[in-house]
Write an enzyme that holds these catalytic residues in place. Structure first.
Site, PDB file in Angstrom:
ATOM      1  N   ASN A   1      16.238 -27.923 -97.987  1.00 36.89           N
ATOM      2  CA  ASN A   1      16.767 -28.423 -99.249  1.00 36.89           C
ATOM      3  C   ASN A   1      16.059 -27.693-100.400  1.00 36.89           C
ATOM      4  OD1 ASN A   1      17.362 -29.873-101.556  1.00 36.89           O
ATOM      5  ND2 ASN A   1      16.963 -31.879-100.661  1.00 36.89           N
TER       6      ASN A   1
ATOM      7  N   HIS B   1      25.692 -29.853-101.808  1.00 35.86           N
ATOM      8  CA  HIS B   1      24.230 -29.704-101.893  1.00 35.86           C
ATOM      9  C   HIS B   1      23.664 -29.777-100.479  1.00 35.86           C
ATOM     10  CE1 HIS B   1      20.102 -30.218-102.697  1.00 35.86           C
ATOM     11  NE2 HIS B   1      20.069 -31.523-102.547  1.00 35.86           N
TER      12      HIS B   1
ATOM     13  N   CYS C   1      18.684 -32.138-108.008  1.00 39.86           N
ATOM     14  CA  CYS C   1      19.542 -31.373-107.097  1.00 39.86           C
ATOM     15  C   CYS C   1      20.964 -31.210-107.627  1.00 39.86           C
ATOM     16  CB  CYS C   1      19.573 -32.024-105.726  1.00 39.86           C
ATOM     17  SG  CYS C   1      17.939 -32.321-105.059  1.00 39.86           S
TER      18      CYS C   1
HETATM   19  O1  UT7 Z   1      18.037 -33.698-102.504  1.00 43.09           O
HETATM   20  C1  UT7 Z   1      17.753 -35.058-102.375  1.00 43.09           C
HETATM   21  C2  UT7 Z   1      16.516 -35.169-101.545  1.00 43.09           C
HETATM   22  N1  UT7 Z   1      16.446 -36.176-100.556  1.00 43.09           N
HETATM   23  C3  UT7 Z   1      17.316 -36.342 -99.539  1.00 43.09           C
HETATM   24  O2  UT7 Z   1      18.333 -35.759 -99.428  1.00 43.09           O
HETATM   25  C4  UT7 Z   1      16.888 -37.329 -98.505  1.00 43.09           C
HETATM   26  C5  UT7 Z   1      18.007 -38.135 -97.942  1.00 43.09           C
HETATM   27  N2  UT7 Z   1      17.539 -38.825 -96.745  1.00 43.09           N
HETATM   28  C6  UT7 Z   1      17.472 -38.216 -95.564  1.00 43.09           C
HETATM   29  O3  UT7 Z   1      17.822 -37.065 -95.431  1.00 43.09           O
HETATM   30  C7  UT7 Z   1      16.989 -39.023 -94.383  1.00 43.09           C
HETATM   31  O4  UT7 Z   1      16.860 -40.374 -94.770  1.00 43.09           O
HETATM   32  C8  UT7 Z   1      15.660 -38.518 -93.787  1.00 43.09           C
HETATM   33  C9  UT7 Z   1      15.880 -37.183 -93.091  1.00 43.09           C
HETATM   34  C10 UT7 Z   1      14.615 -38.361 -94.874  1.00 43.09           C
HETATM   35  C11 UT7 Z   1      15.149 -39.510 -92.765  1.00 43.09           C
HETATM   36  O5  UT7 Z   1      16.119 -39.715 -91.758  1.00 43.09           O
HETATM   37  P1  UT7 Z   1      16.536 -41.190 -91.325  1.00 43.09           P
HETATM   38  O6  UT7 Z   1      17.463 -41.066 -90.206  1.00 43.09           O
HETATM   39  O7  UT7 Z   1      16.999 -41.907 -92.564  1.00 43.09           O
HETATM   40  O8  UT7 Z   1      15.176 -41.766 -90.814  1.00 43.09           O
HETATM   41  P2  UT7 Z   1      14.402 -43.066 -91.315  1.00 43.09           P
HETATM   42  O9  UT7 Z   1      13.957 -42.918 -92.723  1.00 43.09           O
HETATM   43  O10 UT7 Z   1      15.240 -44.219 -90.952  1.00 43.09           O
HETATM   44  O11 UT7 Z   1      13.116 -43.004 -90.392  1.00 43.09           O
HETATM   45  C12 UT7 Z   1      13.173 -43.125 -89.018  1.00 43.09           C
HETATM   46  C13 UT7 Z   1      11.801 -42.913 -88.439  1.00 43.09           C
HETATM   47  C14 UT7 Z   1      10.665 -43.599 -89.214  1.00 43.09           C
HETATM   48  O12 UT7 Z   1       9.794 -44.142 -88.257  1.00 43.09           O
HETATM   49  P3  UT7 Z   1       9.724 -45.729 -88.038  1.00 43.09           P
HETATM   50  O13 UT7 Z   1       9.305 -46.287 -89.367  1.00 43.09           O
HETATM   51  O14 UT7 Z   1      11.121 -46.127 -87.659  1.00 43.09           O
HETATM   52  O15 UT7 Z   1       8.719 -45.849 -86.962  1.00 43.09           O
HETATM   53  C15 UT7 Z   1       9.959 -42.458 -89.900  1.00 43.09           C
HETATM   54  O16 UT7 Z   1       8.605 -42.677 -90.081  1.00 43.09           O
HETATM   55  O17 UT7 Z   1      11.487 -41.516 -88.435  1.00 43.09           O
HETATM   56  C16 UT7 Z   1      10.165 -41.317 -88.935  1.00 43.09           C
HETATM   57  N3  UT7 Z   1      10.044 -40.001 -89.516  1.00 43.09           N
HETATM   58  C17 UT7 Z   1       9.725 -38.906 -88.811  1.00 43.09           C
HETATM   59  N4  UT7 Z   1       9.471 -38.722 -87.524  1.00 43.09           N
HETATM   60  C18 UT7 Z   1       9.200 -37.473 -87.119  1.00 43.09           C
HETATM   61  C19 UT7 Z   1      10.229 -39.641 -90.815  1.00 43.09           C
HETATM   62  N5  UT7 Z   1      10.038 -38.336 -90.961  1.00 43.09           N
HETATM   63  C20 UT7 Z   1       9.709 -37.862 -89.735  1.00 43.09           C
HETATM   64  C21 UT7 Z   1       9.412 -36.561 -89.254  1.00 43.09           C
HETATM   65  N6  UT7 Z   1       9.165 -36.428 -87.941  1.00 43.09           N
HETATM   66  N7  UT7 Z   1       9.369 -35.466 -90.056  1.00 43.09           N
END
Ligand code: UT7
Length: 312
Positions: free
Chosen positions: A267, A237, A113
Site C-alpha cells: 500500500n 487504491h 490514500c
Molecule cells: O490505505 C488505508 C490503509 N489501511 C488499510 O487498508 C487497512 C484495511 N484493513 C486490512 O487490510 C485488514 O484489516 C488487515 C490486513 C489489516 C488485517 O486483516 P484482518 O483479516 O482484518 O485481520 P484482523 O484484524 O481481524 O486480525 C486477525 C488476527 C489478529 O490476531 P487475534 O487478535 O485474532 O489473535 C491479529 O493480531 O491476525 C493478527 N495479525 C497478524 N498475524 C500475523 C495482524 N497482523 C498480523 C500479521 N501477521 N502481520
C-alpha cells in the site's frame, strides 16, 4: 465546456525490495498470513537519503516527458502526500524548483490514500473553468519512515513510491466525466499518525473501505451517465486485495479489468493509483478511448472516485 484529461503519466518505485520473508525474520508473522489476508508478497522501500521530494521529482519528470510539454508550461503543481520531507516548505515547491517549473503555483494536498483523486479533481476545476492549462498532480509517499517495524498490524502493509500525471484540456469525447469526493471525520481515530508511527484499527478501516469503494464506484458511474458494462478498467487504491476484489465484484468486472500492483508494491497510499495506472499504460492495457474508474479511500476517513475516458 472545456474538459480536463490526462496528457501523460510517470512513476517512481522504491529501490529496496522487502519480501514477506524479510518480515518473518523480524516479527511474529508469516508469508502465508500476509498473502492470504492482504495479497501482498513484497513491497518497496526507498533507501535512506531518498525522500518524498526525490521520488515525486522522478515521477514528475517522466510524466512531463510522456505528456510532451516542458516544465515552463506547468501552471500549477499539486502534490498529495502525508509523508512530506518536512512540515514546510511543501514537496510541491521543492519539485517546482527541481523541475524548473518557474511559472507554476504550488501546494500540497493532504487526503491520505485518496489524495491523488482529490488532486485530480482539484486540477479538473482549474482546467474546466479556463484558469489554468497544464497541471501536474503527484501522489507520493515514504511510508517506511512512519511505520513501526515491530508492529505486525501495520509494518507489513505499506511501501514507498510516487506517481504523477499531467492534466490539461482535452477533446470533447475524452477526459473526466464525473467525480465523487467524500469524508467521514467520525472515523478519524481508526487510522492516524499522531506520534512517530501509524496507528490503525485494521478491521474498522476494512469495513469502511469495502463499503465505500463499492458505493463510490457505483455513484461515479451513475453520475457519468454510464452503466457497469461501459467500464473498461477499474483502478482501485491498492491497500488489500480483498478490498479491491469486493469493489470489482460490485461492478461485475472480470479479473483482467482490474489493475493490481498490491502484491509487489504493498500500500503506497496516495501513490498507489497513479503507480498502478503507469504499469497498465506500460503494458499497453489502457488504450485511447477506454473508460476508467479510479477509486480510493483512506485516513480521515476520506474517499474519492473519478470516471474518465483515456486520451486527449
Ligand atoms: O490505505 C488505508 C490503509 N489501511 C488499510 O487498508 C487497512 C484495511 N484493513 C486490512 O487490510 C485488514 O484489516 C488487515 C490486513 C489489516 C488485517 O486483516 P484482518 O483479516 O482484518 O485481520 P484482523 O484484524 O481481524 O486480525 C486477525 C488476527 C489478529 O490476531 P487475534 O487478535 O485474532 O489473535 C491479529 O493480531 O491476525 C493478527 N495479525 C497478524 N498475524 C500475523 C495482524 N497482523 C498480523 C500479521 N501477521 N502481520
Amino acid at each position: 465546456m472545456t474538459k480536463a484529461g490526462i496528457y501523460g503519466m510517470g512513476s517512481y518505485i522504491g529501490d529496496k525490495v522487502i519480501t514477506n520473508a524479510d518480515f518473518e525474520k523480524k516479527i511474529d508473522t508469516s508469508d502465508e498470513w500476509i498473502r492470504t489476508r492482504t495479497g501482498i508478497e513484497e513491497r518497496r522501500f526507498a533507501s535512506d537519503g531518498i525522500e518524498s521530494s526525490d521520488m515525486a521529482y522522478e515521477s514528475a519528470k517522466k510524466a512531463i516527458e510522456h505528456a510532451e510539454i516542458s516544465p515552463e508550461d506547468i501552471d500549477l503543481i499539486l502534490v498529495a502526500t502525508v509523508t512530506p520531507d518536512m512540515a514546510f516548505p511543501t514537496v510541491s515547491t521543492q519539485i517546482q524548483e527541481k523541475l524548473g517549473a518557474k511559472n507554476a503555483a504550488a501546494m500540497d494536498i493532504s487526503a491520505a490514500c485518496a489524495g491523488f483523486i482529490y488532486g485530480m479533481v482539484t486540477a479538473q476545476q482549474f482546467i474546466e473553468n479556463g484558469v489554468y492549462k497544464h497541471i501536474l498532480v503527484v501522489g507520493v509517499e515514504k511510508l517506511s519512515k512512519v511505520i513501526d517495524m515491530a508492529d505486525r498490524n501495520t509494518a507489513v502493509l505499506f511501501g514507498d513510491g510516487a506517481g504523477a500525471a499531467i492534466l490539461g484540456p482535452v477533446s470533447e469525447h475524452r477526459g473526466i466525466l464525473a467525480f465523487e469526493l467524500g469524508a467521514d471525520g467520525t472515523g478519524g481515530s481508526h487510522i492516524n499518525l499522531k506520534g512517530p508511527h501509524i496507528e490503525m484499527n485494521g478491521r474498522e478501516v476494512f469495513k469502511f473501505a469495502v463499503r465505500q469503494m463499492g458505493d463510490s464506484s457505483i455513484r461515479v458511474i451513475e453520475k457519468a451517465g454510464l452503466t457497469k458494462e461501459d467500464i473498461d478498467f477499474l483502478v482501485p487504491h491498492q491497500a488489500n486485495i480483498r478490498i479491491m476484489e469486493s469493489a470489482r465484484e460490485r461492478l461485475d468486472l472480470p479479473i483482467e479489468k482490474m489493475s493490481k500492483t498490491v502484491h509487489k508494491y504493498g500500500n503506497t497510499s496516495s501513490a498507489s493509483i497513479p503507480m498502478a495506472m503507469v504499469e497498465e499504460l506500460n503494458e499497453g492495457k489502457i488504450k485511447d478511448g477506454d473508460v476508467l474508474v479510479l477509486v480510493g479511500f483512506g485516513a480521515g476517513l476520506v474517499w474519492g472516485s473519478v470516471a474518465l475516458v483515456w486520451g486527449r
